[in-house]
Every structure is written in C-alpha cells, then in structure tokens.
Design a protein around this motif. Structure first.
Motif, PDB file in Angstrom:
ATOM      1  N   VAL A   1     -15.494  21.838   2.857  1.00 45.05           N
ATOM      2  CA  VAL A   1     -15.793  21.875   1.422  1.00 45.05           C
ATOM      3  C   VAL A   1     -14.904  20.880   0.679  1.00 45.05           C
ATOM      4  O   VAL A   1     -15.384  20.098  -0.151  1.00 45.05           O
ATOM      5  N   ARG A   2     -13.615  20.883   0.975  1.00 46.46           N
ATOM      6  CA  ARG A   2     -12.681  19.966   0.325  1.00 46.46           C
ATOM      7  C   ARG A   2     -13.025  18.513   0.647  1.00 46.46           C
ATOM      8  O   ARG A   2     -13.032  17.658  -0.232  1.00 46.46           O
ATOM      9  N   GLY A   3     -13.340  18.238   1.911  1.00 50.72           N
ATOM     10  CA  GLY A   3     -13.711  16.879   2.315  1.00 50.72           C
ATOM     11  C   GLY A   3     -14.960  16.390   1.598  1.00 50.72           C
ATOM     12  O   GLY A   3     -15.023  15.237   1.159  1.00 50.72           O
ATOM     13  N   ALA A   4     -15.955  17.262   1.454  1.00 55.04           N
ATOM     14  CA  ALA A   4     -17.197  16.883   0.766  1.00 55.04           C
ATOM     15  C   ALA A   4     -16.933  16.607  -0.710  1.00 55.04           C
ATOM     16  O   ALA A   4     -17.411  15.614  -1.257  1.00 55.04           O
ATOM     17  N   ARG A   5     -16.149  17.462  -1.340  1.00 57.77           N
ATOM     18  CA  ARG A   5     -15.839  17.278  -2.767  1.00 57.77           C
ATOM     19  C   ARG A   5     -15.066  15.979  -2.993  1.00 57.77           C
ATOM     20  O   ARG A   5     -15.338  15.238  -3.934  1.00 57.77           O
TER      21      ARG A   5
ATOM     22  N   ILE B   1     -23.657  22.530   0.653  1.00 64.00           N
ATOM     23  CA  ILE B   1     -23.034  21.258   0.994  1.00 64.00           C
ATOM     24  C   ILE B   1     -24.180  20.297   1.274  1.00 64.00           C
ATOM     25  O   ILE B   1     -24.953  20.503   2.208  1.00 64.00           O
ATOM     26  N   GLU B   2     -24.309  19.276   0.470  1.00 65.43           N
ATOM     27  CA  GLU B   2     -25.353  18.268   0.667  1.00 65.43           C
ATOM     28  C   GLU B   2     -24.780  17.091   1.442  1.00 65.43           C
ATOM     29  O   GLU B   2     -23.634  16.701   1.232  1.00 65.43           O
TER      30      GLU B   2
ATOM     31  N   GLU C   1     -19.318  10.792   8.031  1.00 65.95           N
ATOM     32  CA  GLU C   1     -18.309  10.583   6.992  1.00 65.95           C
ATOM     33  C   GLU C   1     -17.637  11.900   6.618  1.00 65.95           C
ATOM     34  O   GLU C   1     -16.423  11.946   6.389  1.00 65.95           O
ATOM     35  N   LEU C   2     -18.402  12.975   6.578  1.00 69.11           N
ATOM     36  CA  LEU C   2     -17.852  14.286   6.278  1.00 69.11           C
ATOM     37  C   LEU C   2     -16.876  14.726   7.369  1.00 69.11           C
ATOM     38  O   LEU C   2     -15.803  15.251   7.076  1.00 69.11           O
ATOM     39  N   ALA C   3     -17.247  14.490   8.611  1.00 66.46           N
ATOM     40  CA  ALA C   3     -16.353  14.834   9.720  1.00 66.46           C
ATOM     41  C   ALA C   3     -15.034  14.075   9.592  1.00 66.46           C
ATOM     42  O   ALA C   3     -13.956  14.656   9.756  1.00 66.46           O
TER      43      ALA C   3
END
Length: 71
Positions: A11-15, A56-57, A29-31
C-alpha cells in the motif's frame, strides 16, 4: 482491518509511486517500490488486498472500469 507488514509495504509503495509519478505502477514497479523480489509476489499481495477490500490499481492490464466515466 489489520494488514500484515508486507501488505502495508505494498500500500505504501503504491501510494508513493502515484505521488511521485502521477500514475499507477505496473506490478514490476510496485514490487520494486515495496521491496519485493518479483512481480508475481506483488500480484499475489495485490489480489489478497483486493479480497480484503483495499483497492490497489496497477497499470498493464485494462481495469474493469469504464474508460469514459471511471465507474
């Protein structure tokens, strides 16, 4: 609802990615943003989060939303 540490990383990485780049991250990229080893790890975590109701999109595949109205 209580999220695991890894789910919180996702969640933090996506934000952070969206804040920095202005668009959703790909799974790869999210990974990378969340410090995971692979895109498949990110995919697994994103699926689990979606089942918990956390949205999460990601880019790469078309979403189920209407491209015109967003619904």
């Amino acid at each position: 609802m209580s999220l695991t540490d890894r789910q919180q990383q996702i969640v933090r990485g996506a934000r952070e990615w969206i804040a920095e780049h202005g668009e959703e991250p790909s799974l790869r990229e999210l990974a990378e943003a969340a410090g995971l080893a692979s895109a498949s790890s990110a995919h697994y975590q994103v699926q689990r989060l979606r089942k918990l109701g956390v949205v999460i999109e990601t880019r790469g595949r078309p979403s189920r939303r209407c491209p015109h109205c967003g619904k």
